[in-house]
Structures are given as C-alpha cells and as structure tokens.
Scaffold this motif. Structure first.
Motif, PDB file in Angstrom:
ATOM      1  N   ILE A   8      -0.052  -5.668  10.477  1.00  0.00           N
ATOM      2  CA  ILE A   8      -1.101  -6.685  10.404  1.00  0.00           C
ATOM      3  C   ILE A   8      -2.449  -6.008  10.168  1.00  0.00           C
ATOM      4  CG2 ILE A   8      -2.164  -8.689  11.501  1.00  0.00           C
ATOM      5  CD1 ILE A   8       0.795  -9.018  10.894  1.00  0.00           C
ATOM      6  N   GLY A   9      -2.716  -5.730   8.899  1.00  0.00           N
ATOM      7  CA  GLY A   9      -4.057  -5.404   8.461  1.00  0.00           C
ATOM      8  C   GLY A   9      -4.603  -6.639   7.745  1.00  0.00           C
ATOM      9  N   PHE A  10      -5.501  -6.417   6.797  1.00  0.00           N
ATOM     10  CA  PHE A  10      -6.087  -7.536   6.064  1.00  0.00           C
ATOM     11  C   PHE A  10      -5.017  -8.292   5.290  1.00  0.00           C
ATOM     12  CE2 PHE A  10      -8.435  -9.131   2.256  1.00  0.00           C
ATOM     13  CZ  PHE A  10      -9.270 -10.014   2.913  1.00  0.00           C
ATOM     14  N   LEU A  11      -4.176  -7.572   4.530  1.00  0.00           N
ATOM     15  CA  LEU A  11      -3.131  -8.220   3.747  1.00  0.00           C
ATOM     16  C   LEU A  11      -2.113  -8.895   4.641  1.00  0.00           C
ATOM     17  CD1 LEU A  11      -1.729  -8.849   1.066  1.00  0.00           C
ATOM     18  CD2 LEU A  11      -0.691  -6.567   1.146  1.00  0.00           C
ATOM     19  N   GLY A  12      -1.688  -8.216   5.694  1.00  0.00           N
ATOM     20  CA  GLY A  12      -0.716  -8.813   6.603  1.00  0.00           C
ATOM     21  C   GLY A  12      -1.234 -10.080   7.249  1.00  0.00           C
ATOM     22  N   ALA A  13      -2.517 -10.081   7.642  1.00  0.00           N
ATOM     23  CA  ALA A  13      -3.104 -11.274   8.256  1.00  0.00           C
ATOM     24  C   ALA A  13      -3.129 -12.439   7.267  1.00  0.00           C
ATOM     25  CB  ALA A  13      -4.508 -10.962   8.757  1.00  0.00           C
ATOM     26  N   CYS A  17     -18.042  -4.663  -2.527  1.00  0.00           N
ATOM     27  CA  CYS A  17     -16.671  -4.235  -2.828  1.00  0.00           C
ATOM     28  C   CYS A  17     -15.939  -4.026  -1.511  1.00  0.00           C
ATOM     29  CB  CYS A  17     -16.676  -2.939  -3.636  1.00  0.00           C
ATOM     30  SG  CYS A  17     -15.019  -2.341  -4.104  1.00  0.00           S
ATOM     31  N   GLY A  18     -14.729  -4.523  -1.422  1.00  0.00           N
ATOM     32  CA  GLY A  18     -13.908  -4.266  -0.256  1.00  0.00           C
ATOM     33  C   GLY A  18     -13.422  -2.823  -0.232  1.00  0.00           C
ATOM     34  N   VAL A  19     -13.123  -2.334   0.964  1.00  0.00           N
ATOM     35  CA  VAL A  19     -12.599  -0.985   1.146  1.00  0.00           C
ATOM     36  C   VAL A  19     -11.107  -1.093   1.446  1.00  0.00           C
ATOM     37  CG1 VAL A  19     -12.814   1.183   2.416  1.00  0.00           C
ATOM     38  CG2 VAL A  19     -14.836  -0.246   2.029  1.00  0.00           C
ATOM     39  N   CYS A  20     -10.300  -0.524   0.564  1.00  0.00           N
ATOM     40  CA  CYS A  20      -8.842  -0.684   0.631  1.00  0.00           C
ATOM     41  C   CYS A  20      -8.191   0.534   1.278  1.00  0.00           C
ATOM     42  CB  CYS A  20      -8.296  -0.881  -0.782  1.00  0.00           C
ATOM     43  SG  CYS A  20      -6.492  -1.064  -0.851  1.00  0.00           S
ATOM     44  N   GLY A  21      -7.150   0.286   2.074  1.00  0.00           N
ATOM     45  CA  GLY A  21      -6.416   1.373   2.695  1.00  0.00           C
ATOM     46  C   GLY A  21      -5.807   2.334   1.695  1.00  0.00           C
ATOM     47  N   SER A  22      -5.510   1.858   0.490  1.00  0.00           N
ATOM     48  CA  SER A  22      -4.935   2.741  -0.522  1.00  0.00           C
ATOM     49  C   SER A  22      -5.925   3.794  -0.991  1.00  0.00           C
ATOM     50  CB  SER A  22      -4.452   1.922  -1.722  1.00  0.00           C
ATOM     51  OG  SER A  22      -5.542   1.362  -2.447  1.00  0.00           O
ATOM     52  N   ASN A  23      -7.226   3.598  -0.684  1.00  0.00           N
ATOM     53  CA  ASN A  23      -8.249   4.569  -1.061  1.00  0.00           C
ATOM     54  C   ASN A  23      -8.344   5.745  -0.097  1.00  0.00           C
ATOM     55  OD1 ASN A  23     -10.734   2.139  -2.264  1.00  0.00           O
ATOM     56  ND2 ASN A  23      -8.859   2.876  -3.186  1.00  0.00           N
ATOM     57  N   LEU A  24      -7.749   5.612   1.088  1.00  0.00           N
ATOM     58  CA  LEU A  24      -7.870   6.673   2.081  1.00  0.00           C
ATOM     59  C   LEU A  24      -7.368   8.032   1.574  1.00  0.00           C
ATOM     60  CD1 LEU A  24      -7.047   5.366   5.676  1.00  0.00           C
ATOM     61  CD2 LEU A  24      -9.075   6.591   4.916  1.00  0.00           C
ATOM     62  N   PRO A  25      -6.186   8.109   0.965  1.00  0.00           N
ATOM     63  CA  PRO A  25      -5.743   9.418   0.471  1.00  0.00           C
ATOM     64  C   PRO A  25      -6.686  10.025  -0.562  1.00  0.00           C
ATOM     65  CG  PRO A  25      -3.895   7.896   0.588  1.00  0.00           C
ATOM     66  CD  PRO A  25      -5.134   7.090   0.817  1.00  0.00           C
ATOM     67  N   GLY A  57      19.366 -12.064   3.849  1.00  0.00           N
ATOM     68  CA  GLY A  57      17.939 -12.323   3.937  1.00  0.00           C
ATOM     69  C   GLY A  57      17.180 -11.590   2.839  1.00  0.00           C
ATOM     70  N   ARG A  58      15.866 -11.784   2.837  1.00  0.00           N
ATOM     71  CA  ARG A  58      15.004 -11.198   1.813  1.00  0.00           C
ATOM     72  C   ARG A  58      14.028 -10.227   2.459  1.00  0.00           C
ATOM     73  NH1 ARG A  58      12.278 -14.682  -2.961  1.00  0.00           N
ATOM     74  NH2 ARG A  58      14.502 -14.785  -3.422  1.00  0.00           N
ATOM     75  N   LEU A  59      14.065  -8.985   1.988  1.00  0.00           N
ATOM     76  CA  LEU A  59      13.151  -7.943   2.444  1.00  0.00           C
ATOM     77  C   LEU A  59      12.131  -7.696   1.343  1.00  0.00           C
ATOM     78  CD1 LEU A  59      12.247  -5.612   4.289  1.00  0.00           C
ATOM     79  CD2 LEU A  59      14.062  -4.211   3.267  1.00  0.00           C
ATOM     80  N   VAL A  60      10.858  -7.957   1.656  1.00  0.00           N
ATOM     81  CA  VAL A  60       9.789  -7.877   0.660  1.00  0.00           C
ATOM     82  C   VAL A  60       8.911  -6.667   0.962  1.00  0.00           C
ATOM     83  CG1 VAL A  60       7.826  -9.079  -0.373  1.00  0.00           C
ATOM     84  CG2 VAL A  60       9.832 -10.382   0.397  1.00  0.00           C
ATOM     85  N   ILE A  61       8.817  -5.762   0.004  1.00  0.00           N
ATOM     86  CA  ILE A  61       7.999  -4.568   0.170  1.00  0.00           C
ATOM     87  C   ILE A  61       6.603  -4.858  -0.386  1.00  0.00           C
ATOM     88  CG2 ILE A  61       7.839  -2.088  -0.206  1.00  0.00           C
ATOM     89  CD1 ILE A  61      10.408  -3.048   1.245  1.00  0.00           C
ATOM     90  N   ALA A  62       5.655  -5.080   0.530  1.00  0.00           N
ATOM     91  CA  ALA A  62       4.265  -5.311   0.141  1.00  0.00           C
ATOM     92  C   ALA A  62       3.391  -4.109   0.468  1.00  0.00           C
ATOM     93  CB  ALA A  62       3.721  -6.556   0.844  1.00  0.00           C
ATOM     94  N   GLY A  63       3.845  -3.236   1.368  1.00  0.00           N
ATOM     95  CA  GLY A  63       3.091  -2.039   1.704  1.00  0.00           C
ATOM     96  C   GLY A  63       3.067  -1.062   0.536  1.00  0.00           C
ATOM     97  N   TYR A  64       1.992  -0.283   0.469  1.00  0.00           N
ATOM     98  CA  TYR A  64       1.808   0.657  -0.640  1.00  0.00           C
ATOM     99  C   TYR A  64       2.293   2.038  -0.196  1.00  0.00           C
ATOM    100  CZ  TYR A  64      -0.482   2.777  -4.704  1.00  0.00           C
ATOM    101  OH  TYR A  64      -0.739   3.443  -5.873  1.00  0.00           O
ATOM    102  N   VAL A 116       4.390  -4.573   5.290  1.00  0.00           N
ATOM    103  CA  VAL A 116       3.046  -4.556   4.730  1.00  0.00           C
ATOM    104  C   VAL A 116       2.292  -3.255   5.006  1.00  0.00           C
ATOM    105  CG1 VAL A 116       0.963  -5.972   4.436  1.00  0.00           C
ATOM    106  CG2 VAL A 116       3.054  -7.048   5.219  1.00  0.00           C
ATOM    107  N   ALA A 117       2.836  -2.364   5.824  1.00  0.00           N
ATOM    108  CA  ALA A 117       2.067  -1.197   6.254  1.00  0.00           C
ATOM    109  C   ALA A 117       2.261   0.022   5.353  1.00  0.00           C
ATOM    110  CB  ALA A 117       2.422  -0.835   7.688  1.00  0.00           C
ATOM    111  N   GLY A 118       3.339   0.094   4.596  1.00  0.00           N
ATOM    112  CA  GLY A 118       3.528   1.212   3.689  1.00  0.00           C
ATOM    113  C   GLY A 118       3.912   2.513   4.365  1.00  0.00           C
TER     114      GLY A 118
END
Length: 299
Positions: free
Chosen positions: A124-129, A16-24, A209-216, A191-193
């Motif tokens: 630039i974490g895993f998702l950003g890369a 299982c991958g370890v996700c940054g959203s799990n830190l909190p 332009g287009r601003l895309v919110i991918a960070g959690y 992407v960093a949230g």
C-alpha cells in the motif's frame, strides 16, 4: 529556452510527482548511464501549455495539461502534443501527476475486478491505495496488506474490510484464508515490486484466481513458485503497459475519474517539496516514515 518543434508543445510545469521507480536512479545503480538529460527521470508532470510547435492545433496555448514525458523534474518541458492531455476546469488548482493515476486505471482495467469478488492488494503505497479505492468502489471485498501501519490506516479509510500486516507472512496468509473459508482471493494485486510481496501474493490467490503484477520489479530476476502457479491454474497478468496509446487512454480515464469523484487522490499527496529539495523527497521516499505516502515537487 528551447522552442517546441513540429508536433510539440512547451509546458510550464506546475509540479511533478516523485515515483518509487526513480529511487534506483537516485541511488546510482549500475544499470543506468549518467549524466541523465535535464529533467530526467521525472515522469509525473503537469502544467500549462506556454508555446506550440508547427502543426499543433490542440492543446492550445494556456491549456492546463497532464503530460506523459520523462523530463518533468524541471521548470519547463517539451512534450509531444499527443502526450499533453487537457485537464478540465473542475480540476483547476489541484495537483495532477497523471502518469501514476493513468497506471492505476490501466492496472484496474487489466484486473477484471467485479462486484462481489474478494480482492487482496499487497503493498500500500500511492498506487496500492488508489487500487484499494477503485476496487472498493467497484463493489469488491478488499483486503489490504502492508508492512506499514500508516499505510494500513489509509487503506481502512478507503474502505478495505481487513488490513493484515505483511510483516507476519504466515499470520497474513492464515488471516486471509480464514476470511475466505480457506479458499483464497479471487484476484490479488502485487504492487510493491519485491520478491517477498510476489511470494505472498502467490500464496493468497485461490485456485483459478488471477494474480496481477503491478509492482515494478526493476532490480533483477525473480523466482516464482511455479509448482503452486501450475497446481492452482493461476491466470498471471503483467499489468505494465508499453503501448503509448494505452498510456494516453489510461490518462484520459484517470482525468475522467478524478473529475467525477470516482478517485480522489488529493489526500494521498502527503508531502511537498521545492524542486531544489528533490534529494530530500527521495530520502523520505526511501525511509518512508510514518505519515508518508506520496511526495510532489513544485518548481
């Protein structure tokens, strides 16, 4: 050992991958209720189907699958059969944390990136890369921004044409403006949230332009520069999906992309831990030392 119910499969997890959203969750933030169910909040699992419940024809016993669940920090997981997606033989032996790979495909699809567009990826974490790689292969001119030198090195290897440090916000904005003839970027992926990366992403997005919110952004409200959003007429996209079918579609797209070489996530898995070492994985993710990008836990 629980038996799978109707419509379920039991998966013997390979990892299982370890996700940054799990830190909190690990840190014990007050908006979570404890104790969590066994295996939670692991949601990036993959493994092999070991048993099936009533009415399940696919996937069959023995099939290697990526799973969409929330209890994958474990040796076994019970999963709805529709959320256990078969992996092709070409991916045998390779780790496959499907949820973040699906997330990357869904974010990229929502971003509308086309050949020749100028794209900035902020964080630039895993998702950003992964998003840098997808944008480069789509023919975009990609600028990658991060506070970490190692992450910027990764982005350059993936084809980013410029990699300013986001530590120096004014310098980063100035550099991007110079690269775009003072116009800004056609599409900016945040992407960093974090509040700071949201602010920087806003500054980098051109008029219309287009601003895309991918960070959690899970730790509370954010403020936005609505004056700038209005003045520039930005299209703001919240790229977080909540439709279960879209998660499945994104996972199928990620599997196809990995099988054909459109994405190659293997070099981005920088650290591996045994399941009982999960606290070490969280600590490393929090400190993010040089050389760290993505941790996997392997039962």
């Amino acid at each position: 050992m629980p038996a799978p119910g109707p419509g379920q499969v039991r998966v013997k997890l390979e990892g299982c991958g370890v996700c940054g959203s799990n830190l909190p969750v690990w840190e014990g933030r007050p908006w979570f209720d404890y104790p969590l169910p066994a295996g939670a909040p692991g949601h990036e699992g993959w493994g092999r189907v070991e048993a099936v419940g009533g009415g399940v024809e696919h996937p069959s016993v023995g099939t290697r699958v990526a799973v969409l669940s929330h209890h994958a920090y474990a040796e076994y997981d019970l999963v709805d059969a529709c959320a256990a997606i078969p992996l092709p033989a070409i991916l045998d032996g390779q780790p496959f944390p499907g949820e973040p790979l699906a997330c990357a495909m869904n974010v990229f699809q929502r971003s509308g990136i086309k050949p020749g567009t100028t794209v900035a990826v902020v964080g630039i974490g895993f998702l950003g890369a992964l998003l840098v790689s997808l944008a480069v292969k789509a023919g975009a001119r990609v600028i990658a921004l991060s506070r970490r030198r190692y992450a910027l090195d990764v982005a350059r290897r993936l084809g980013a044409m410029e990699t300013p440090s986001s530590d120096d916000v004014r310098g980063a904005v100035k550099r991007v403006k110079a690269l775009t003839n003072d116009v800004g970027c056609d599409c900016v992926l945040e992407v960093a949230g974090e509040q700071s990366t949201l602010d920087l992403a806003t500054e980098l997005t051109r008029i219309r332009g287009r601003l895309v919110i991918a960070g959690y952004h899970q730790d509370g409200p954010r403020t936005v520069n609505m004056q700038l959003w209005n003045w520039r007429g930005l299209d703001v996209i919240n790229a977080h999906e909540r439709d279960p079918q879209q998660y499945v579609d994104g996972l199928r797209a990620a599997i196809a992309a990995a099988a054909t070489g459109r994405i190659d996530p293997a070099p981005l898995y920088t650290h591996r831990f045994a399941l009982e070492e999960l606290p070490r994985a969280f600590e490393l993710m929090r400190s993010r030392p040089k050389g760290f990008l993505k941790a996997l836990v392997l039962p």
